[in-house]
Design an enzyme around this catalytic site. Structure first.
Site, PDB file in Angstrom:
ATOM      1  N   ASN A 111       0.815  -1.221   0.000  1.00  0.00           N
ATOM      2  CA  ASN A 111       0.000   0.000   0.000  1.00  0.00           C
ATOM      3  C   ASN A 111       0.846   1.267   0.000  1.00  0.00           C
ATOM      4  O   ASN A 111       0.575   2.203  -0.761  1.00  0.00           O
ATOM      5  CB  ASN A 111      -0.961   0.001   1.195  1.00  0.00           C
ATOM      6  CG  ASN A 111      -1.927  -1.170   1.135  1.00  0.00           C
ATOM      7  OD1 ASN A 111      -2.045  -1.837   0.104  1.00  0.00           O
ATOM      8  ND2 ASN A 111      -2.610  -1.443   2.250  1.00  0.00           N
ATOM      9  N   THR A 156     -14.552  39.359 -30.378  1.00  0.00           N
ATOM     10  CA  THR A 156     -15.332  38.887 -29.230  1.00  0.00           C
ATOM     11  C   THR A 156     -16.584  38.281 -29.870  1.00  0.00           C
ATOM     12  O   THR A 156     -16.988  38.727 -30.955  1.00  0.00           O
ATOM     13  CB  THR A 156     -15.740  40.028 -28.260  1.00  0.00           C
ATOM     14  OG1 THR A 156     -16.590  40.930 -28.972  1.00  0.00           O
ATOM     15  CG2 THR A 156     -14.511  40.785 -27.740  1.00  0.00           C
ATOM     16  N   HIS A 157     -17.148  37.284 -29.274  1.00  0.00           N
ATOM     17  CA  HIS A 157     -18.312  36.589 -29.868  1.00  0.00           C
ATOM     18  C   HIS A 157     -17.993  36.058 -31.271  1.00  0.00           C
ATOM     19  O   HIS A 157     -18.894  35.905 -32.081  1.00  0.00           O
ATOM     20  CB  HIS A 157     -19.539  37.498 -29.942  1.00  0.00           C
ATOM     21  CG  HIS A 157     -19.831  38.239 -28.664  1.00  0.00           C
ATOM     22  ND1 HIS A 157     -20.672  37.751 -27.695  1.00  0.00           N
ATOM     23  CD2 HIS A 157     -19.364  39.423 -28.194  1.00  0.00           C
ATOM     24  CE1 HIS A 157     -20.724  38.609 -26.686  1.00  0.00           C
ATOM     25  NE2 HIS A 157     -19.933  39.631 -26.959  1.00  0.00           N
ATOM     26  N   SER A 278      -7.771  14.270 -48.254  1.00  0.00           N
ATOM     27  CA  SER A 278      -9.007  13.503 -48.255  1.00  0.00           C
ATOM     28  C   SER A 278      -8.874  12.386 -49.278  1.00  0.00           C
ATOM     29  O   SER A 278      -8.264  12.562 -50.324  1.00  0.00           O
ATOM     30  CB  SER A 278     -10.177  14.422 -48.621  1.00  0.00           C
ATOM     31  OG  SER A 278     -11.244  13.654 -49.153  1.00  0.00           O
ATOM     32  N   LYS A 284      -8.479  18.804 -50.969  1.00  0.00           N
ATOM     33  CA  LYS A 284      -8.533  19.043 -49.527  1.00  0.00           C
ATOM     34  C   LYS A 284      -7.171  18.980 -48.835  1.00  0.00           C
ATOM     35  O   LYS A 284      -6.319  18.167 -49.168  1.00  0.00           O
ATOM     36  CB  LYS A 284      -9.445  18.005 -48.873  1.00  0.00           C
ATOM     37  CG  LYS A 284     -10.888  18.148 -49.287  1.00  0.00           C
ATOM     38  CD  LYS A 284     -11.642  19.059 -48.383  1.00  0.00           C
ATOM     39  CE  LYS A 284     -12.183  18.260 -47.210  1.00  0.00           C
ATOM     40  NZ  LYS A 284     -12.940  19.142 -46.331  1.00  0.00           N
ATOM     41  N   GLU A 291      -7.665  18.955 -35.118  1.00  0.00           N
ATOM     42  CA  GLU A 291      -8.958  18.341 -34.784  1.00  0.00           C
ATOM     43  C   GLU A 291      -8.773  17.219 -33.760  1.00  0.00           C
ATOM     44  O   GLU A 291      -9.536  17.096 -32.802  1.00  0.00           O
ATOM     45  CB  GLU A 291      -9.622  17.784 -36.037  1.00  0.00           C
ATOM     46  CG  GLU A 291     -10.036  18.855 -37.025  1.00  0.00           C
ATOM     47  CD  GLU A 291     -10.418  18.241 -38.365  1.00  0.00           C
ATOM     48  OE1 GLU A 291     -11.590  17.897 -38.526  1.00  0.00           O
ATOM     49  OE2 GLU A 291      -9.539  18.094 -39.232  1.00  0.00           O
TER      50      GLU A 291
END
Ligand code: ARG
Length: 461
Positions: A111, A156-157, A278, A284, A291
């Site tokens: 332990n 922002t946003h 791809s 691509k 990701e």
């Protein structure tokens, strides 16, 4: 069937399914270095305290080194039926040194042993994370230095807000990763506490010296309470929390790089080495690394949640449930250490596209605040300045032009305070250059941030 090392009171053997279900050797063998280091420190201490003879201690240390050499050479035979790394190593030690091997476990339990091994492991890994974070901060500083005068829309946003320098944007992440580094250093103080000597749970009757073992393994502190020492896993929880925050910061950066690589932004070109194609769409170039890093963040949160859940109902002290503490950490460690390293490598060669950032500045009236501040500086109450500017923006929007394309008369129609000097104020360069108060996006402020980060980097090396 091998006789269990704890098998004294057992007449029958465990079912094969139970042996497989309860073993941890398949994953905790990763702790062999720590286990042997802890055992060597323990054996040395037992010898010096006179609990075993100096010759016996020496014999144990020699045997442990021999076991280590076998493991590193790949000749060690791991035996699943011996349950875990501790008993695999102790059994082989006893084969090598004979019956004196049985003395190693004096005044010790698995332990406190496993708690020490795990602490040593977490400690070593947090050192690696720290080193990678420092490298990441270093790369961010280098890239920021190249782009003190590259401007892009700050959002922002996710809506265009005010122009900022790319350096300021990159240094925002440098600041986050520096905090992550410091969070690790703080956590390490609580990781580097030796539990050895707590024994099974109540301490031991042998006249041991826990401080000597701690010193032997390079830990500055020893446990204060034996029951806490064998039950505590908050050191690992803190490590997983730190790892979760690191991944959260990386994930936000990944999200931005994914957006920036989209042709509608076009702010970055992904190096071939860090993107993939791809199988069906020939044009691509996908930001898969970013990701995946964003995706793997969930695994690390999962590890933190696993361990929190694992611990929440456990009575003192050790419970076998706690064997489940290691795999989530190992998995999180692989994810965190590789993610930080890959992000540093990728950022070092990432191609920024200042012209695309520049073009984007033309959309979204990013200099509207400048006009409002200009009017406010001339004495107009800010709320009125804000309102007048809003009306000017509406006119420009209707005409399909930028704010600085409006004529002086048009601008003066919103406030007679506007004069010819307004056009110099409305340039994006001027907007950025004026923000030189500490922490702002102005070049002097950015230079100050860079100097400060570099001094910090020099200080931790
Ligand atoms: N393999 C165990 C673990 O990882 C080692 C400690 C076992 N202790 C015990 N009392 N059965 O937790």
């Amino acid at each position: 069937m091998t006789k269990k090392m704890w098998g004294g009171r057992f007449a029958g053997a465990a079912a094969a399914t139970v042996e497989q279900y309860t073993q941890s050797e398949s994953f905790d063998r990763a702790l062999y270095r720590e286990d042997i280091a802890g055992s060597k420190a323990h054996a040395t201490m037992l010898g010096q305290a006179g609990i075993i003879s100096p010759d016996e201690a020496e014999e144990l240390v020699r045997g442990l080194d021999a076991v280590l050499a076998e493991i590193e050479a790949g000749t060690f035979v791991w035996r699943r039926e011996l349950e875990d790394v501790h008993m695999n190593i102790e059994r082989r030690l006893t084969e090598i040194v004979g019956p004196v091997g049985g003395k190693l476990h004096t005044a010790r339990s698995r332990n406190d042993q496993v708690a020490l091994d795990f602490r040593l492991h977490v400690s070593a890994r947090l050192d690696v994370w720290s080193g990678e974070l420092a490298r990441l901060v270093d790369v961010l500083c280098a890239r920021a230095e190249e782009h003190v005068s590259t401007l892009l829309p700050g959002c922002t946003h996710l809506q265009p807000a005010q122009p900022v320098s790319l350096a300021q944007h990159l240094l925002a992440y440098a600041m986050m990763f520096r905090r992550d580094f410091e969070r690790l250093q703080d956590g390490l103080k609580r990781v580097r506490v030796s539990p050895l000597g707590a024994a099974a749970l109540a301490g031991t009757t042998h006249p041991i010296s826990p401080a000597q073992v701690a010193e032997g393994v390079g830990f500055p502190a020893t446990f204060a309470n034996s029951m806490d020492a064998v039950s505590d896993r908050d050191f690992a929880l803190e490590a997983l929390f730190c790892g979760s925050v690191i991944m959260m910061h990386l994930s936000r950066l990944c999200e931005e790089l994914i957006l920036w690589a989209n042709p509608n932004f076009g702010y970055v070109r992904l190096p071939d080495a860090y993107s993939t194609g791809s199988s069906i769409m020939p044009q691509k170039k996908n930001p898969d690394v970013c990701e995946l890093m964003r995706g793997k963040t969930g695994r690390v949160y999962g590890a933190l949640t696993s361990l929190l859940t694992l611990m929440k109902g456990l009575p003192l002290t050790y419970n076998r449930d706690m064997q489940e503490d290691k795999e989530p950490f190992f998995d999180a460690d692989r994810t965190v250490s590789s993610s930080v390293a890959i992000m540093a490598d990728m950022l070092a060669v990432l191609e920024f596209v200042p012209e695309a950032m520049r073009r984007a500045l033309g959309k979204g009236f990013l200099n509207a605040t400048e006009l409002a501040d200009y009017l406010a500086a001339k004495g107009l109450p800010f709320r009125e300045a804000h309102h007048a500017t809003g009306a000017a923006v509406a006119l420009a929007e209707n005409k399909g032009v930028a704010l600085e394309d409006l004529g002086l008369d048009e601008l003066r129609s919103f406030s007679p305070l506007v004069e010819q000097d307004v056009y110099a104020v409305l340039t994006f360069e001027a907007a950025v250059a004026r923000r030189n108060l500490a922490g702002g996006t102005g070049p002097a402020s950015v230079a100050g941030q860079l100097a400060e980060l570099r001094a910090w980097l020099a200080g931790i090396r």
